[in-house]
Design a protein around this motif. Structure first.
Motif, mmCIF file in Angstrom:
data_model
loop_
_atom_site.group_PDB
_atom_site.id
_atom_site.type_symbol
_atom_site.label_atom_id
_atom_site.label_comp_id
_atom_site.label_asym_id
_atom_site.label_seq_id
_atom_site.Cartn_x
_atom_site.Cartn_y
_atom_site.Cartn_z
ATOM 1 N N LEU A 158 0.828 -1.200 0.000
ATOM 2 C CA LEU A 158 0.000 0.000 0.000
ATOM 3 C C LEU A 158 0.867 1.256 0.000
ATOM 4 C CD1 LEU A 158 -2.686 1.495 0.214
ATOM 5 C CD2 LEU A 158 -2.576 1.186 2.699
ATOM 6 N N TRP A 237 -5.472 0.470 -5.655
ATOM 7 C CA TRP A 237 -4.544 -0.373 -4.906
ATOM 8 C C TRP A 237 -4.468 -1.742 -5.565
ATOM 9 C CZ3 TRP A 237 -5.240 -2.281 0.840
ATOM 10 C CH2 TRP A 237 -4.052 -2.896 1.260
ATOM 11 N N CYS A 396 -9.420 0.930 -0.687
ATOM 12 C CA CYS A 396 -8.605 0.020 0.132
ATOM 13 C C CYS A 396 -9.470 -1.012 0.853
ATOM 14 C CB CYS A 396 -7.781 0.823 1.137
ATOM 15 S SG CYS A 396 -6.455 1.778 0.379
ATOM 16 N N ARG A 399 -10.516 -3.778 -1.503
ATOM 17 C CA ARG A 399 -9.460 -4.773 -1.712
ATOM 18 C C ARG A 399 -9.312 -5.677 -0.488
ATOM 19 N NH1 ARG A 399 -10.250 -2.422 -5.563
ATOM 20 N NH2 ARG A 399 -11.572 -4.264 -5.682
#
Length: 468
Positions: A158, A237, A396, A399
């Motif tokens: 990340l 991401w 995020c 994911r």
């Protein structure tokens, strides 16, 4: 740091931006390979791959036994045009980066920094003496070293992706690369007894001027060019840098579809070609995915009939690399959630409407009535993805939801037969009660405690699987 072959792109992006935006000009030399390796904590092969790509794209002349020399030529107007082309479509994403970083990255590096001892500080301090004017700000290495303490590849992934997206140090003038972080201030931080507070201030002193400089540039160029309609490029991401790992994403999608009854237990999944077309995957990826799901006890294949959804309790072969990898991804996602959920959930709940919060409470209570308490993870992650006003947080957590779904087969293994449905009922009931009372802190505390419990169980299973 060498497990992910895509890391060379981080080095490429950094120097490509510095060249295209005019920090390095025609005839300048880049730092030595050894210096770049030390700066980014990467191996020589990774750095060489980045330099080779820079040469292929016409930015440098990279001859053996000589420092790479910039061959890209442009005038001031071209440099400004390059920066505009990159930053303008990312303006909205960059605008929320500070707040999103506070919720998503700051808790991670603070957790790592709390593990530091004097030896680690002294190591960092020694590295400061080798910083060159064209290097990333020293604060970048502060983050990196702190994150490395946690031994979580998702965290580093990340961080690299954020650095690739912002590229903000690339706009800093040559004479403005000084940092308040020096060996003397490092020692001050150690003496103060409050290292994390000091680190936050030091990093803020570097980042905020960079951010202000960037948006000053955007405003100035916008005024000169006039309003333009440009398609936005949000932060994305990519949790997998290697294509074969896409089977883990597809496996997660299918597990979630099964949990929600799209493919109920006792039914057959669509054919291989249908799955490939529906989910944009190759036939090879689909085959690998179905083999993986069968290993987990989620499905069973029958020659001439297809793939049956069975969700049976099955003893997993924890020595198999694909099982260990799935377990690692799930464990790392739980750690990510444990460290970020408090801030993210509180931020989201405080900004969601009363109706949305009531709907979340209703979903939690309905889940309890149905005996599906394990669905609390998916329900909460979906709530944040839908209601958090920060696009980066939505991305995020979307994911992370892919990786959390891996916990279902592992939870079936860890819990006694028939107990999965109500295993989290007590926590979920407390969460719903907190929402009813608008006790948001209590709600977040329940989530943190649940995730701590889950991470501990999965870590124990990982130990049995050889430390994944």
């Amino acid at each position: 740091m060498e497990k992910s072959s895509g890391l060379y792109l981080l080095v490429y992006d950094f120097y490509e931006a510095r060249i295209r935006f005019g920090f390095y000009r025609y005839g300048d030399c880049l730092p030595s390979i050894s210096h770049i390796c030390d700066t980014f904590h990467l191996g020589r092969a990774t750095v060489r791959a980045a330099l080779a790509l820079l040469e292929t794209d016409g930015y440098i002349d990279n001859r053996e036994r000589r420092a790479a020399r910039v061959v890209y030529q442009a005038d001031r107007g071209r440099y400004a045009e390059n920066a505009w082309d990159y930053y303008m479509p990312r303006k909205d994403g960059l605008g929320e980066m500070r707040e999103a970083g506070r919720l998503l990255i700051r808790p991670l590096w603070e957790a790592g920094a709390r593990r530091w001892d004097r030896n680690r500080w002294e190591f960092y301090c020694r590295n400061l003496s080798g910083i060159l004017p064209g290097d990333p700000p020293p604060s970048m290495e502060l983050y990196l070293l702190a994150l490395m303490e946690l031994d979580n590849q998702l965290f580093l992934n990340l961080y690299w992706e954020v650095l690739r997206y912002i590229r903000m140090p690339s706009l800093v003038d040559r004479g403005k690369m000084k940092s308040p972080i020096t060996p003397d201030t490092i020692r001050e931080g150690l003496d103060s007894g409050d290292v994390v507070v000091w680190m936050n201030k030091a990093i803020r002193d570097v980042y905020v001027p960079l951010e202000e400089g960037l948006f000053s540039f955007i405003r100035r160029e916008t005024a000169a060019r006039g309003a333009e309609e440009i398609e936005a490029i949000p932060f994305q991401w990519n949790i997998y840098r290697n294509r074969p790992q896409m089977r883990y994403t597809l496996a997660s999608i299918l597990i979630r579809k099964i949990l929600y009854g799209v493919y109920p237990v006792g039914s057959y999944l669509p054919s291989l070609p249908e799955l490939a077309e529906r989910y944009g995957a190759s036939l090879t990826t689909v085959r690998r995915t179905l083999a993986l799901l069968e290993e987990l006890g989620v499905t069973e294949s029958f020659q001439g009939k297809g793939t049956l959804v069975c969700m049976k309790r099955k003893r997993l072969d924890l020595e198999k690399s694909e099982i260990r990898e799935g377990l690692r991804l799930h464990r790392e996602s739980l750690q990510f959630l444990r460290l970020t959920i408090r801030g993210v959930a509180l931020f989201t709940l405080e900004r969601a409407s009363a109706g949305k919060r009531a709907a979340l409470e209703g979903k939690l209570r309905g889940m309890l009535e149905q005996g599906h308490s394990y669905h609390c993870f998916e329900i909460m992650l979906m709530f944040i993805r839908e209601e958090c006003p920060l696009a980066m947080v939505q991305e995020c957590y979307a994911r992370i939801a892919e990786l959390v779904a891996w916990g279902y087969p592992f939870a079936r293994l860890l819990l006694p037969e028939g107990e999965l449905g109500n295993a989290y009922a007590l926590r979920v009931e407390r969460m719903a009660d907190c929402l009813c009372r608008e006790a948001f802190e209590g709600f977040c505390n329940q989530w943190t405690a649940l995730l701590e419990q889950e991470e501990e169980k999965i870590s124990e299973l990982g130990t049995r699987a050889g430390g994944c």
